[in-house]
Design an enzyme around this catalytic site. Structure first.
Site, PDB file in Angstrom:
ATOM      1  N   ARG A  82       0.853  -1.188   0.000  1.00 40.62           N
ATOM      2  CA  ARG A  82       0.000   0.000   0.000  1.00 40.62           C
ATOM      3  C   ARG A  82       0.888   1.237   0.000  1.00 40.62           C
ATOM      4  O   ARG A  82       1.426   1.611   1.046  1.00 40.62           O
ATOM      5  CB  ARG A  82      -0.897  -0.036   1.238  1.00 40.62           C
ATOM      6  N   HIS A 116      -3.934   4.408   4.494  1.00 40.73           N
ATOM      7  CA  HIS A 116      -5.137   3.565   4.471  1.00 40.73           C
ATOM      8  C   HIS A 116      -6.247   4.271   3.699  1.00 40.73           C
ATOM      9  O   HIS A 116      -6.947   3.672   2.900  1.00 40.73           O
ATOM     10  CB  HIS A 116      -5.578   3.274   5.907  1.00 40.73           C
ATOM     11  N   TYR A 143       3.396   5.636   9.993  1.00 42.57           N
ATOM     12  CA  TYR A 143       3.850   4.350  10.549  1.00 42.57           C
ATOM     13  C   TYR A 143       4.513   3.463   9.476  1.00 42.57           C
ATOM     14  O   TYR A 143       5.098   2.441   9.783  1.00 42.57           O
ATOM     15  CB  TYR A 143       2.657   3.604  11.183  1.00 42.57           C
TER      16      TYR A 143
HETATM   17  C1  TPP Z   1     -14.643  -6.343  11.132  1.00 37.02           C
HETATM   18  C2  TPP Z   1     -13.983  -5.016  10.845  1.00 37.02           C
HETATM   19  N1  TPP Z   1     -12.993  -4.582  11.653  1.00 37.02           N
HETATM   20  C3  TPP Z   1     -12.400  -3.393  11.420  1.00 37.02           C
HETATM   21  C4  TPP Z   1     -12.815  -2.598  10.364  1.00 37.02           C
HETATM   22  C5  TPP Z   1     -12.143  -1.244  10.103  1.00 37.02           C
HETATM   23  N2  TPP Z   1     -11.255  -1.367   8.955  1.00 37.02           N
HETATM   24  C6  TPP Z   1     -11.686  -1.019   7.713  1.00 37.02           C
HETATM   25  S1  TPP Z   1     -10.541  -1.329   6.546  1.00 37.02           S
HETATM   26  C7  TPP Z   1      -9.431  -1.894   7.686  1.00 37.02           C
HETATM   27  C8  TPP Z   1      -8.078  -2.414   7.274  1.00 37.02           C
HETATM   28  C9  TPP Z   1      -8.251  -3.569   6.333  1.00 37.02           C
HETATM   29  O1  TPP Z   1      -7.030  -4.153   6.013  1.00 37.02           O
HETATM   30  P1  TPP Z   1      -6.957  -5.227   4.875  1.00 37.02           P
HETATM   31  O2  TPP Z   1      -8.074  -6.212   4.991  1.00 37.02           O
HETATM   32  O3  TPP Z   1      -5.584  -5.766   4.884  1.00 37.02           O
HETATM   33  O4  TPP Z   1      -7.234  -4.395   3.538  1.00 37.02           O
HETATM   34  P2  TPP Z   1      -6.497  -3.055   3.043  1.00 37.02           P
HETATM   35  O5  TPP Z   1      -7.237  -1.894   3.649  1.00 37.02           O
HETATM   36  O6  TPP Z   1      -5.075  -3.148   3.469  1.00 37.02           O
HETATM   37  O7  TPP Z   1      -6.641  -3.067   1.577  1.00 37.02           O
HETATM   38  C10 TPP Z   1      -9.964  -1.840   8.968  1.00 37.02           C
HETATM   39  C11 TPP Z   1      -9.245  -2.273  10.183  1.00 37.02           C
HETATM   40  C12 TPP Z   1     -13.888  -3.083   9.565  1.00 37.02           C
HETATM   41  N3  TPP Z   1     -14.332  -2.398   8.531  1.00 37.02           N
HETATM   42  N4  TPP Z   1     -14.434  -4.305   9.799  1.00 37.02           N
END
Ligand code: TPP
Length: 325
Positions: free
Chosen positions: A240, A244, A252
């Site tokens: 990434r 985010h 970080y």
């Molecule tokens: C069950 C849940 N926990 C936390 C979140 C908050 N949240 C949204 S995106 C994210 C990070 C997701 O990481 P990843 O699955 O690796 O996908 P990326 O964003 O890196 O593409 C988080 C913690 C959520 N939407 N659903």
């Protein structure tokens, strides 16, 4: 080098550039305060939606998540409608009721993402199961991040998919961070693909910044799924490059790490290949860029000129009907 005709190679390049340029526009619009809700960009991950969706038919169904704008475009949503969705306008797929995050299209086979990470995986497994029960050869594709793969829904979805050998391809975009959590603090194993074996099917880990690696792995997985061979998990290793979401400066993420991955940019790598192999000349490239830029100008104009939905319509489309939202 895979034996793809020039036309196909340039199509893949076009689609990757479209995704990148669409998102760059969004980043600007976000800073102008024109975007409703969060904006989660896939800069540096474009080979994944493009290389996977390239193998899909209109009757196949995808289940994208928050960082999969490219999959929406390649599966067939016109840029102007997607732009209208992101600007919250009535002309978008959910008629201005939602941010980009929850857009979808029954006609184009795009399941609207939910906010709950990995909850879409059992849904995609269920869609694939329906194809199997009906004797159809369509397939379902579920996209998710490595962070999402640590939730229970992931494991339940894979277990169901493995037991019933459903026509499902699971595409994990392992970009090393789940928001601010680095992958070493997300799981104790190196690879999400290892998990597939526990559910009785194959998992592979590939270079997700190499369009050819993604294209080839997906080709095999799609053929297997269409021919009754059941699911495959493809873990695409990527990074990434941005935060985010657009509000996150991602302090970080170490600067050297970001720099290292910028050198592995999937578009720059593909462009180098296309140029050196004589498939892409300067004027051809300019042509591709100009066409995308004018399509995006048109999309932004269309979206900006579209109205917001009237307040009195807020309760319409709350319950499912057969009408395309
Ligand atoms: C069950 C849940 N926990 C936390 C979140 C908050 N949240 C949204 S995106 C994210 C990070 C997701 O990481 P990843 O699955 O690796 O996908 P990326 O964003 O890196 O593409 C988080 C913690 C959520 N939407 N659903």
């Amino acid at each position: 080098m895979p034996a793809l005709p020039k036309k196909k190679l340039l199509r893949l390049y076009h689609d990757m550039m479209l995704t990148r340029m669409f998102e760059d526009r969004l980043s600007k619009l976000y800073r102008q305060g024109k975007i409703l809700g969060g904006l989660y960009l896939s800069t540096g991950q474009e080979a994944i939606p493009v290389g996977t969706c390239a193998h899909l038919r209109e009757d196949d169904v995808i289940s994208p998540v928050h960082r999969d704008l490219g999959a929406f475009l390649i599966k067939g949503i016109e840029p102007r409608f997607l732009m209208a969705q992101i600007l919250g306008k009535e002309t978008g797929p959910s008629k201005g009721r939602d941010s980009f995050l929850h857009a979808g299209s029954k006609r184009l086979g795009i399941i609207p993402p939910t906010s709950i990470l990995a909850s879409t995986i059992p849904i995609a497994a269920g869609v694939a199961f329906a194809f199997k029960v009906r004797g159809e050869d369509s397939i379902a594709v579920s996209y998710f991040g490595e962070g999402g793969s640590n939730r229970g829904d992931f494991h339940e979805g894979l277990n169901f998919a493995g037991i019933h050998k459903v026509p499902l391809v699971l595409v994990c975009e392992n970009n090393k961070y789940a928001y601010s959590t680095p992958v070493e603090k997300e799981m104790a194993i190196c690879c999400v693909s290892y998990r597939a074996e526990s559910y009785g099917f194959e998992g592979v880990t590939i270079d997700g910044n190499d369009i050819f690696a993604v294209y080839d792995a997906m080709e095999k997985a799609v053929e297997k799924a269409r021919n009754g061979g059941g699911p495959t998990l493809i873990e695409c290793m990527t990074y990434r490059i941005k935060g985010h979401s657009e509000h996150d400066e991602a302090k970080y993420q170490p600067a050297e790490e970001k720099e290292e991955w910028k050198q592995k940019d999937p578009i720059a790598r593909f462009k180098k290949f296309l140029t050196e192999s004589g498939h892409l000349g300067e004027s051809e490239e300019q042509d591709i860029i100009d066409k995308i830029a004018s399509a995006l100008d048109e999309a932004v104009k269309f979206a900006e000129e579209s109205p917001f939905p009237p307040g009195e319509d807020a309760l319409k489309h709350v319950f499912a009907t057969n009408e395309e939202p």
